[in-house]
Motif scaffolding. Structure first.
Motif, mmCIF file in Angstrom:
data_model
loop_
_atom_site.group_PDB
_atom_site.id
_atom_site.type_symbol
_atom_site.label_atom_id
_atom_site.label_comp_id
_atom_site.label_asym_id
_atom_site.label_seq_id
_atom_site.Cartn_x
_atom_site.Cartn_y
_atom_site.Cartn_z
ATOM 1 N N ARG A 51 0.813 -1.214 0.000
ATOM 2 C CA ARG A 51 0.000 0.000 0.000
ATOM 3 C C ARG A 51 0.845 1.262 0.000
ATOM 4 O O ARG A 51 1.875 1.344 0.657
ATOM 5 C CB ARG A 51 -0.921 0.013 1.227
ATOM 6 N N ASP A 52 0.348 2.273 -0.723
ATOM 7 C CA ASP A 52 0.946 3.611 -0.668
ATOM 8 C C ASP A 52 0.644 4.247 0.686
ATOM 9 O O ASP A 52 -0.324 3.888 1.371
ATOM 10 C CB ASP A 52 0.355 4.493 -1.768
ATOM 11 N N ASP A 162 -1.122 -1.546 -4.626
ATOM 12 C CA ASP A 162 -1.484 -0.202 -5.066
ATOM 13 C C ASP A 162 -0.798 0.170 -6.377
ATOM 14 O O ASP A 162 -1.362 0.942 -7.169
ATOM 15 C CB ASP A 162 -1.127 0.822 -3.983
ATOM 16 N N GLU A 165 -3.292 -1.354 -8.763
ATOM 17 C CA GLU A 165 -4.678 -0.902 -8.669
ATOM 18 C C GLU A 165 -4.809 0.604 -8.867
ATOM 19 O O GLU A 165 -5.829 1.086 -9.364
ATOM 20 C CB GLU A 165 -5.256 -1.335 -7.317
ATOM 21 N N LYS A 166 -3.801 1.389 -8.455
ATOM 22 C CA LYS A 166 -3.874 2.844 -8.597
ATOM 23 C C LYS A 166 -3.197 3.347 -9.869
ATOM 24 O O LYS A 166 -3.629 4.346 -10.442
ATOM 25 C CB LYS A 166 -3.217 3.532 -7.390
#
Length: 318
Positions: A51-52, A162, A165-166
């Motif tokens: 995760r970011d 992320d 996904e981001k």
């Protein structure tokens, strides 16, 4: 998980303490443990996440899974001693701004006590701690197959990134081994080891297709392993992963090979620049890394909007 900053000073201090006290870097395994450490047990895990955060706004997920059966049992010990080299290249040379690294171990679900061990994506020295919790079981089935397909199933369905996904950028998954996957992800083994209820077995080709949507997947066959240089093993993996099968003639060069592969994937370097960086750092791994990566030619970087998130493989075949 995933917070904090890697410190080579902390790593060195821990290594010095172990040397002075006689402790092992793999204290869990070397203490006589016989089962998977609770922190690395994949059963019931929803997802290992990269995760970011404010501290790490542009994470790059890097997963390293290694076969710990038979002659491959020495790989994690080598990785542990070379961690500063891997992180030094990724961070100090700017190959990846915010790498988060997950370590895991692959055994044989047909016979081993520890067929799959999966740590967390970490940005700091907890990745070293995860290595120390791995059970170096040895064992293996003795039939040229280990449960690589089960590990690929977990990574395809139980990780969340992320960077993908981001930003539509795949993570990196390195599988270090010397044998073949079984032809199917068996529903019975998935239920027993991971806890999922499947309606049917999944072919290994199917799970590779799922996995390569999320990760650039590399298989590294190192020298000194039982089937190093074996044409049948290499051909089978190349059928699954195309050009992303790397023969490495020096096990001590694993970390440098991983770092330069990420640097190439992030378009931070070309191969000559990467080999120059190794020379600058005084690494003797350049020749082996150069030979391993010589046939690796990547396509255009995957960026947001260009990646079909609905399907398709990330594997580029020569």
């Amino acid at each position: 998980m995933g917070s904090g900053i890697w410190s080579t000073d902390v790593y060195a201090a821990a290594a010095s303490y172990r040397a002075a006290s006689g402790a092992s870097a793999f204290a869990y395994s070397d203490s006589g443990a016989r089962t998977v450490h609770d922190d690395l047990n994949p059963y019931g895990v929803a997802a290992r996440e990269s995760r970011d955060s404010d501290e790490h706004p542009a994470t790059v997920a890097v997963a390293v899974l290694f076969d710990v059966t038979g002659s491959m049992g020495g790989v994690p010990r080598t990785l542990q001693t070379k961690l500063p080299d891997l992180l030094g290249l990724l961070l100090r040379k700017g190959y990846a701004a915010d790498p988060q690294i997950l370590f895991g171990a692959i055994g044989d679900a047909t016979c081993d006590r520890a067929p799959l061990q999966i740590g967390q994506f970490e940005s700091d020295n907890r990745m070293d701690e995860d290595l120390g919790k791995i059970l170096l079981e040895g064992g293996g089935g003795g039939q040229r197959t280990e449960s690589y397909e089960l590990a690929m199933y977990f990574m395809a369905r139980h990780t969340s990134l992320d960077c993908f996904e981001k930003r539509g950028r795949r993570g990196y998954l390195f599988i270090i081994g010397d044998e073949l996957p079984y032809p199917k992800v068996k529903r019975r083994e998935v239920g027993k080891v991971i806890g999922d209820s499947l309606g049917r077995d999944i072919t290994t080709e199917e799970i590779v297709a799922e996995l390569t949507r999320i990760y650039d997947v590399y298989y590294i066959l190192p020298a000194g392993s039982g089937y190093a240089g074996d044409s049948h093993t290499l051909a089978a993996w190349r059928k699954l992963l195309g050009q992303n099968v790397l023969e490495l003639d020096d096990l001590d060069a694993v970390c440098e090979t991983i770092a330069l592969t990420v640097g190439l994937g992030e378009d931070a370097i070309d191969l000559d620049q990467g080999l120059g960086d190794l020379g600058d750092l005084g690494s003797a791994a350049g020749a082996a890394v150069g030979r391993a990566l010589a046939r690796l030619e990547r396509g255009a970087p995957v960026v947001g909007g260009e990646l079909d998130l609905r399907g398709g493989s990330g594997v580029i075949r020569l």
